[in-house]
Design a protein around this motif. Structure first.
Motif, PDB file in Angstrom:
ATOM      1  N   LEU A   3      41.938  37.970  46.042  1.00 12.29           N
ATOM      2  CA  LEU A   3      41.337  39.297  46.000  1.00 12.29           C
ATOM      3  C   LEU A   3      40.458  39.511  47.232  1.00 12.29           C
ATOM      4  N   PRO A   4      40.709  40.553  47.997  1.00 13.07           N
ATOM      5  CA  PRO A   4      39.949  40.787  49.231  1.00 13.07           C
ATOM      6  C   PRO A   4      38.436  40.874  48.988  1.00 13.07           C
ATOM      7  N   GLY A   5      37.681  40.186  49.813  1.00 10.17           N
ATOM      8  CA  GLY A   5      36.228  40.250  49.734  1.00 10.17           C
ATOM      9  C   GLY A   5      35.612  39.456  48.609  1.00 10.17           C
ATOM     10  N   SER A   6      36.419  38.737  47.850  1.00 13.67           N
ATOM     11  CA  SER A   6      35.903  37.966  46.719  1.00 13.67           C
ATOM     12  C   SER A   6      35.236  36.688  47.212  1.00 13.67           C
ATOM     13  N   GLU A   7      34.123  36.347  46.585  1.00 16.30           N
ATOM     14  CA  GLU A   7      33.464  35.083  46.899  1.00 16.30           C
ATOM     15  C   GLU A   7      32.922  34.448  45.619  1.00 16.30           C
ATOM     16  N   GLU A   8      32.976  33.130  45.585  1.00 14.08           N
ATOM     17  CA  GLU A   8      32.442  32.386  44.442  1.00 14.08           C
ATOM     18  C   GLU A   8      31.056  31.879  44.792  1.00 14.08           C
ATOM     19  N   ARG A   9      30.166  31.930  43.822  1.00 13.78           N
ATOM     20  CA  ARG A   9      28.813  31.393  43.984  1.00 13.78           C
ATOM     21  C   ARG A   9      28.463  30.589  42.735  1.00 13.78           C
ATOM     22  N   SER A  10      27.623  29.598  42.916  1.00 17.67           N
ATOM     23  CA  SER A  10      27.067  28.874  41.773  1.00 17.67           C
ATOM     24  C   SER A  10      25.822  29.602  41.313  1.00 17.67           C
ATOM     25  N   THR A  11      25.699  29.762  40.011  1.00 17.76           N
ATOM     26  CA  THR A  11      24.512  30.397  39.432  1.00 17.76           C
ATOM     27  C   THR A  11      23.920  29.448  38.399  1.00 17.76           C
ATOM     28  N   THR A  12      22.790  29.810  37.834  1.00 20.81           N
ATOM     29  CA  THR A  12      22.182  28.960  36.809  1.00 20.81           C
ATOM     30  C   THR A  12      23.071  28.847  35.576  1.00 20.81           C
ATOM     31  N   GLU A  25      45.254  39.393  34.965  1.00 23.41           N
ATOM     32  CA  GLU A  25      45.013  40.836  34.802  1.00 23.41           C
ATOM     33  C   GLU A  25      43.529  41.130  34.599  1.00 23.41           C
ATOM     34  N   LEU A  26      42.870  40.355  33.745  1.00 24.19           N
ATOM     35  CA  LEU A  26      41.455  40.586  33.457  1.00 24.19           C
ATOM     36  C   LEU A  26      40.588  40.396  34.693  1.00 24.19           C
ATOM     37  N   VAL A  27      40.823  39.317  35.433  1.00 26.73           N
ATOM     38  CA  VAL A  27      40.025  39.044  36.636  1.00 26.73           C
ATOM     39  C   VAL A  27      40.287  40.106  37.698  1.00 26.73           C
ATOM     40  N   THR A  28      41.545  40.457  37.894  1.00 27.11           N
ATOM     41  CA  THR A  28      41.878  41.464  38.904  1.00 27.11           C
ATOM     42  C   THR A  28      41.294  42.823  38.539  1.00 27.11           C
ATOM     43  N   GLU A  29      41.392  43.221  37.286  1.00 23.23           N
ATOM     44  CA  GLU A  29      40.831  44.512  36.875  1.00 23.23           C
ATOM     45  C   GLU A  29      39.306  44.511  36.968  1.00 23.23           C
ATOM     46  N   ALA A  30      38.671  43.382  36.666  1.00 28.37           N
ATOM     47  CA  ALA A  30      37.213  43.284  36.810  1.00 28.37           C
ATOM     48  C   ALA A  30      36.827  43.452  38.281  1.00 28.37           C
ATOM     49  N   TRP A  31      37.604  42.817  39.162  1.00 22.31           N
ATOM     50  CA  TRP A  31      37.369  42.963  40.600  1.00 22.31           C
ATOM     51  C   TRP A  31      37.510  44.438  40.990  1.00 22.31           C
ATOM     52  N   ARG A  32      38.553  45.111  40.488  1.00 23.82           N
ATOM     53  CA  ARG A  32      38.777  46.533  40.810  1.00 23.82           C
ATOM     54  C   ARG A  32      37.596  47.408  40.366  1.00 23.82           C
ATOM     55  N   VAL A  33      36.992  47.073  39.224  1.00 23.45           N
ATOM     56  CA  VAL A  33      35.847  47.838  38.723  1.00 23.45           C
ATOM     57  C   VAL A  33      34.692  47.768  39.721  1.00 23.45           C
ATOM     58  N   GLN A  34      34.508  46.643  40.376  1.00 23.44           N
ATOM     59  CA  GLN A  34      33.360  46.434  41.249  1.00 23.44           C
ATOM     60  C   GLN A  34      33.658  46.625  42.735  1.00 23.44           C
ATOM     61  N   ALA A  35      34.909  46.510  43.140  1.00 28.74           N
ATOM     62  CA  ALA A  35      35.264  46.553  44.566  1.00 28.74           C
ATOM     63  C   ALA A  35      35.183  47.971  45.121  1.00 28.74           C
ATOM     64  N   PRO A  36      34.773  48.084  46.388  1.00 32.14           N
ATOM     65  CA  PRO A  36      34.806  49.410  47.012  1.00 32.14           C
ATOM     66  C   PRO A  36      36.244  49.859  47.255  1.00 32.14           C
ATOM     67  N   LYS A  37      36.418  51.147  47.443  1.00 28.75           N
ATOM     68  CA  LYS A  37      37.748  51.733  47.570  1.00 28.75           C
ATOM     69  C   LYS A  37      38.568  51.090  48.683  1.00 28.75           C
ATOM     70  N   TYR A  38      37.967  50.804  49.834  1.00 28.36           N
ATOM     71  CA  TYR A  38      38.742  50.245  50.941  1.00 28.36           C
ATOM     72  C   TYR A  38      39.319  48.872  50.610  1.00 28.36           C
ATOM     73  N   LEU A  39      38.612  48.079  49.804  1.00 23.11           N
ATOM     74  CA  LEU A  39      39.161  46.778  49.402  1.00 23.11           C
ATOM     75  C   LEU A  39      40.250  46.949  48.348  1.00 23.11           C
ATOM     76  N   ARG A  40      40.073  47.903  47.436  1.00 26.10           N
ATOM     77  CA  ARG A  40      41.126  48.171  46.456  1.00 26.10           C
ATOM     78  C   ARG A  40      42.407  48.627  47.170  1.00 26.10           C
ATOM     79  N   LEU A  41      42.260  49.476  48.166  1.00 26.93           N
ATOM     80  CA  LEU A  41      43.415  49.921  48.952  1.00 26.93           C
ATOM     81  C   LEU A  41      44.089  48.755  49.670  1.00 26.93           C
ATOM     82  N   ARG A  42      43.282  47.846  50.200  1.00 24.10           N
ATOM     83  CA  ARG A  42      43.839  46.670  50.886  1.00 24.10           C
ATOM     84  C   ARG A  42      44.679  45.840  49.929  1.00 24.10           C
TER      85      ARG A  42
END
Length: 129
Positions: free
Chosen positions: A14-23, A106-123
């Motif tokens: 997914l374009p622009g996706s990054e993983e981070r460690s959280t508490t 599907e769930l992860v991709t749709e969650a990304w779509r909810v948060q991603a800006p339009k230009y990344l969704r288009l990409r």
């Protein structure tokens, strides 16, 4: 059984996706916005849901609206938790042991779509995703 590595595999595409460690564990962001995360049994979670989260791997994802989350819970109550915390709504959490890999994607991709800006969704759309 789906694993966090399966989430990582989907998120890596997914374009622009990054993983981070959280508490609370692993979490995935797009342009600084959280879209998927490993759930942690926080005290603010109802006791019965906290018990499930403490015993097995549960992942949460953003959804477009609260009705989407409710529909998923009603459709598969053995997979989707009825509630976690009020923070970060709308969202839904699901048991990784009960989700199939296609639905996870599907769930992860749709969650990304909810948060991603339009230009990344288009990409992603232009790449055939």
């Amino acid at each position: 059984m789906a694993t966090l590595d399966d989430v990582r595999h989907v998120a890596a595409g997914l374009p622009g996706s990054e993983e981070r460690s959280t508490t609370g564990g692993a979490a995935w962001f797009v342009r600084g916005k959280l879209y998927a995360w490993e759930c942690h049994p926080w005290p603010s979670i109802p006791a019965d849901m906290r018990e499930i989260i403490a015993a097995e791997l549960v992942v949460g994802v953003k959804v477009a609206d609260r009705m989407d989350a409710l529909a998923l819970v009603e459709m598969a109550p053995d997979v989707f938790l009825r509630s976690t915390t009020g923070w970060g709504e709308p969202k839904v959490a699901f048991r990784m042991a009960a989700i199939d890999e296609d639905h996870l994607g599907e769930l992860v991709t749709e969650a990304w779509r909810v948060q991603a800006p339009k230009y990344l969704r288009l990409r992603l759309d232009e790449a055939g995703g």
